[in-house]
Scaffold this active site. Structure first.
Site, PDB file in Angstrom:
ATOM      1  N   LYS A   1       0.835  -1.203   0.000  1.00  0.00           N
ATOM      2  CA  LYS A   1       0.000   0.000   0.000  1.00  0.00           C
ATOM      3  C   LYS A   1       0.872   1.256   0.000  1.00  0.00           C
ATOM      4  O   LYS A   1       0.627   2.211  -0.727  1.00  0.00           O
ATOM      5  CB  LYS A   1      -0.795  -0.031   1.300  1.00  0.00           C
ATOM      6  CG  LYS A   1      -2.250   0.238   1.177  1.00  0.00           C
ATOM      7  CD  LYS A   1      -2.730   0.522   2.579  1.00  0.00           C
ATOM      8  CE  LYS A   1      -3.908  -0.278   2.943  1.00  0.00           C
ATOM      9  NZ  LYS A   1      -4.486   0.168   4.223  1.00  0.00           N
TER      10      LYS A   1
ATOM     11  N   ASP B   1      -7.920   2.995   4.158  1.00  0.00           N
ATOM     12  CA  ASP B   1      -8.475   1.721   4.600  1.00  0.00           C
ATOM     13  C   ASP B   1      -9.143   1.090   3.389  1.00  0.00           C
ATOM     14  O   ASP B   1      -9.914   1.737   2.686  1.00  0.00           O
ATOM     15  CB  ASP B   1      -9.471   1.892   5.745  1.00  0.00           C
ATOM     16  CG  ASP B   1      -9.690   0.566   6.458  1.00  0.00           C
ATOM     17  OD1 ASP B   1      -8.734   0.066   7.072  1.00  0.00           O
ATOM     18  OD2 ASP B   1     -10.803   0.014   6.391  1.00  0.00           O
ATOM     19  N   SER B   2      -8.798  -0.156   3.153  1.00  0.00           N
ATOM     20  CA  SER B   2      -9.254  -0.780   1.911  1.00  0.00           C
ATOM     21  C   SER B   2      -9.544  -2.248   2.128  1.00  0.00           C
ATOM     22  O   SER B   2      -9.221  -2.802   3.175  1.00  0.00           O
ATOM     23  CB  SER B   2      -8.187  -0.583   0.828  1.00  0.00           C
ATOM     24  OG  SER B   2      -6.901  -0.817   1.348  1.00  0.00           O
TER      25      SER B   2
ATOM     26  N   PHE C   1       0.496  -6.655  -4.619  1.00  0.00           N
ATOM     27  CA  PHE C   1       0.561  -7.163  -3.249  1.00  0.00           C
ATOM     28  C   PHE C   1      -0.810  -7.705  -2.858  1.00  0.00           C
ATOM     29  O   PHE C   1      -1.766  -7.621  -3.633  1.00  0.00           O
ATOM     30  CB  PHE C   1       1.000  -6.054  -2.280  1.00  0.00           C
ATOM     31  CG  PHE C   1      -0.028  -4.958  -2.117  1.00  0.00           C
ATOM     32  CD1 PHE C   1      -0.152  -3.952  -3.059  1.00  0.00           C
ATOM     33  CD2 PHE C   1      -0.885  -4.930  -1.021  1.00  0.00           C
ATOM     34  CE1 PHE C   1      -1.107  -2.949  -2.924  1.00  0.00           C
ATOM     35  CE2 PHE C   1      -1.842  -3.931  -0.871  1.00  0.00           C
ATOM     36  CZ  PHE C   1      -1.949  -2.949  -1.829  1.00  0.00           C
ATOM     37  N   GLY C   2      -0.875  -8.255  -1.663  1.00  0.00           N
ATOM     38  CA  GLY C   2      -2.166  -8.673  -1.102  1.00  0.00           C
ATOM     39  C   GLY C   2      -2.924  -9.640  -2.001  1.00  0.00           C
ATOM     40  O   GLY C   2      -2.385 -10.652  -2.457  1.00  0.00           O
TER      41      GLY C   2
ATOM     42  N   HIS D   1      -9.238   0.804  -7.262  1.00  0.00           N
ATOM     43  CA  HIS D   1      -9.903   1.497  -6.157  1.00  0.00           C
ATOM     44  C   HIS D   1      -9.008   2.607  -5.589  1.00  0.00           C
ATOM     45  O   HIS D   1      -9.442   3.726  -5.386  1.00  0.00           O
ATOM     46  CB  HIS D   1     -10.281   0.467  -5.079  1.00  0.00           C
ATOM     47  CG  HIS D   1      -9.142  -0.433  -4.667  1.00  0.00           C
ATOM     48  ND1 HIS D   1      -8.341  -1.080  -5.579  1.00  0.00           N
ATOM     49  CD2 HIS D   1      -8.642  -0.763  -3.447  1.00  0.00           C
ATOM     50  CE1 HIS D   1      -7.415  -1.768  -4.926  1.00  0.00           C
ATOM     51  NE2 HIS D   1      -7.576  -1.592  -3.646  1.00  0.00           N
ATOM     52  N   ARG D   2      -7.721   2.279  -5.359  1.00  0.00           N
ATOM     53  CA  ARG D   2      -6.817   3.275  -4.762  1.00  0.00           C
ATOM     54  C   ARG D   2      -6.468   4.371  -5.762  1.00  0.00           C
ATOM     55  O   ARG D   2      -6.419   5.548  -5.418  1.00  0.00           O
ATOM     56  CB  ARG D   2      -5.550   2.574  -4.235  1.00  0.00           C
ATOM     57  CG  ARG D   2      -4.576   3.497  -3.507  1.00  0.00           C
ATOM     58  CD  ARG D   2      -3.525   2.725  -2.727  1.00  0.00           C
ATOM     59  NE  ARG D   2      -4.137   1.880  -1.709  1.00  0.00           N
ATOM     60  CZ  ARG D   2      -4.336   0.560  -1.850  1.00  0.00           C
ATOM     61  NH1 ARG D   2      -3.905  -0.076  -2.933  1.00  0.00           N
ATOM     62  NH2 ARG D   2      -4.943  -0.126  -0.915  1.00  0.00           N
TER      63      ARG D   2
HETATM   64  P1  ITT Z   1      -2.641  -0.304   7.308  1.00  0.00           P
HETATM   65  O1  ITT Z   1      -3.924  -0.387   8.106  1.00  0.00           O
HETATM   66  O2  ITT Z   1      -1.426  -0.156   8.172  1.00  0.00           O
HETATM   67  O3  ITT Z   1      -2.704   0.696   6.199  1.00  0.00           O
HETATM   68  P2  ITT Z   1      -3.409  -2.969   6.434  1.00  0.00           P
HETATM   69  O4  ITT Z   1      -2.783  -3.995   5.546  1.00  0.00           O
HETATM   70  O5  ITT Z   1      -3.843  -3.449   7.815  1.00  0.00           O
HETATM   71  O6  ITT Z   1      -2.405  -1.732   6.563  1.00  0.00           O
HETATM   72  P3  ITT Z   1      -6.177  -2.476   5.762  1.00  0.00           P
HETATM   73  O7  ITT Z   1      -6.639  -2.644   7.169  1.00  0.00           O
HETATM   74  O8  ITT Z   1      -6.745  -1.352   4.967  1.00  0.00           O
HETATM   75  O9  ITT Z   1      -4.608  -2.311   5.681  1.00  0.00           O
HETATM   76  O10 ITT Z   1      -6.425  -3.857   5.026  1.00  0.00           O
HETATM   77  C1  ITT Z   1      -6.475  -3.952   3.631  1.00  0.00           C
HETATM   78  C2  ITT Z   1      -6.400  -5.413   3.204  1.00  0.00           C
HETATM   79  O11 ITT Z   1      -6.799  -5.492   1.832  1.00  0.00           O
HETATM   80  C3  ITT Z   1      -4.971  -5.946   3.278  1.00  0.00           C
HETATM   81  O12 ITT Z   1      -4.985  -7.352   3.483  1.00  0.00           O
HETATM   82  C4  ITT Z   1      -4.432  -5.598   1.887  1.00  0.00           C
HETATM   83  O13 ITT Z   1      -3.364  -6.446   1.491  1.00  0.00           O
HETATM   84  C5  ITT Z   1      -5.683  -5.778   1.015  1.00  0.00           C
HETATM   85  N1  ITT Z   1      -5.635  -4.817  -0.105  1.00  0.00           N
HETATM   86  C6  ITT Z   1      -5.932  -3.485  -0.069  1.00  0.00           C
HETATM   87  N2  ITT Z   1      -5.700  -2.918  -1.253  1.00  0.00           N
HETATM   88  C7  ITT Z   1      -5.227  -3.900  -2.063  1.00  0.00           C
HETATM   89  C8  ITT Z   1      -4.792  -3.936  -3.384  1.00  0.00           C
HETATM   90  O14 ITT Z   1      -4.721  -2.839  -4.121  1.00  0.00           O
HETATM   91  N3  ITT Z   1      -4.390  -5.103  -3.889  1.00  0.00           N
HETATM   92  C9  ITT Z   1      -4.417  -6.225  -3.142  1.00  0.00           C
HETATM   93  N4  ITT Z   1      -4.794  -6.285  -1.861  1.00  0.00           N
HETATM   94  C10 ITT Z   1      -5.201  -5.124  -1.316  1.00  0.00           C
END
Ligand code: ITT
Length: 196
Positions: free
Chosen positions: A13, A67-68, A149-150, A177-178
């Protein structure tokens, strides 16, 4: 140039947020790793505001937070705001998602969307800007691609015929989305930079 703390502990992120904020007239700085905020809100927007506000107050600095998460139609919108807490690692989160959708093999049954809420707080914690972006797509039956990622390897966007993890940074930015949320927040930050 006013200073803006980027309040995230997620490296994937962070990379995107930094890329989307270059040339924004703000000098970016990172949140200290030990400063963590409990995400107690019921919506993406509420959690983005909480993170921005609490970090801003703790550091007495302008702060931006994101937050995503992923909302899957067949799972009634889950994991949603719990996307990070769905399992302990990216691989386990992806495996769990593929398992939970194993009874839904057709693309029409695997519709989903990514949501991103962004909030900017003043040093006193007041929220001064918010934006939200949504990207519709579908959950693949197996991971594809190596970038991002993610959940990127299992999120497919029919309009591009690519998974997020197969897209260049520029293509993901143009439809994600971002990327969409940051088009709006950049405009608001440009106006706020004169007040910072
Ligand atoms: P911060 O709160 O510290 O920013 P986090 O990873 O805990 O970090 P979130 O609570 O917003 O962030 O959780 C978002 C989840 O969705 C997390 O598992 C991300 O990897 C996933 N995510 C968000 N945007 C994404 C993207 O563009 N591509 C893939 N996964 C995404």
């Amino acid at each position: 140039m006013p200073k803006l703390i980027v309040a995230t502990s997620n490296p994937g992120k962070l990379k995107e947020m930094q890329a989307y904020l270059t040339d924004s007239l703000w000098e970016l700085a990172l949140k200290p790793a030990e400063l963590d905020v409990d995400e107690t809100g019921n919506t993406f927007a509420a959690n983005a505001c909480l993170k921005a506000s609490e970090v801003a107050i703790a550091l007495n600095c302008w702060t931006i937070a994101d937050d995503s998460g992923l909302q899957v139609d067949a799972l009634d919108g889950a994991p949603g705001i719990y996307s990070a807490r769905y399992a302990n690692s990216d691989k386990e989160r992806i495996d769990r998602m593929l398992r939970e959708l194993s009874d839904f093999p057709e693309p029409a049954q695997r519709q989903a969307q990514f949501v991103c809420a962004v909030a900017v707080a003043r040093p006193d914690g007041t929220i001064v800007a918010q934006a939200e972006g949504i990207c519709r797509g579908e959950i693949l039956t197996a991971a594809r691609g190596v970038d991002g990622f993610g959940y990127d390897p299992i999120f497919y966007v029919p309009a591009k015929q690519l998974a997020f993890a197969e897209m260049s940074v520029e293509v993901k930015r143009s439809i994600s989305h971002r990327g969409l949320a940051f088009v709006i927040i950049r405009e608001k930050l440009a106006m706020l930079s004169t007040a910072g």
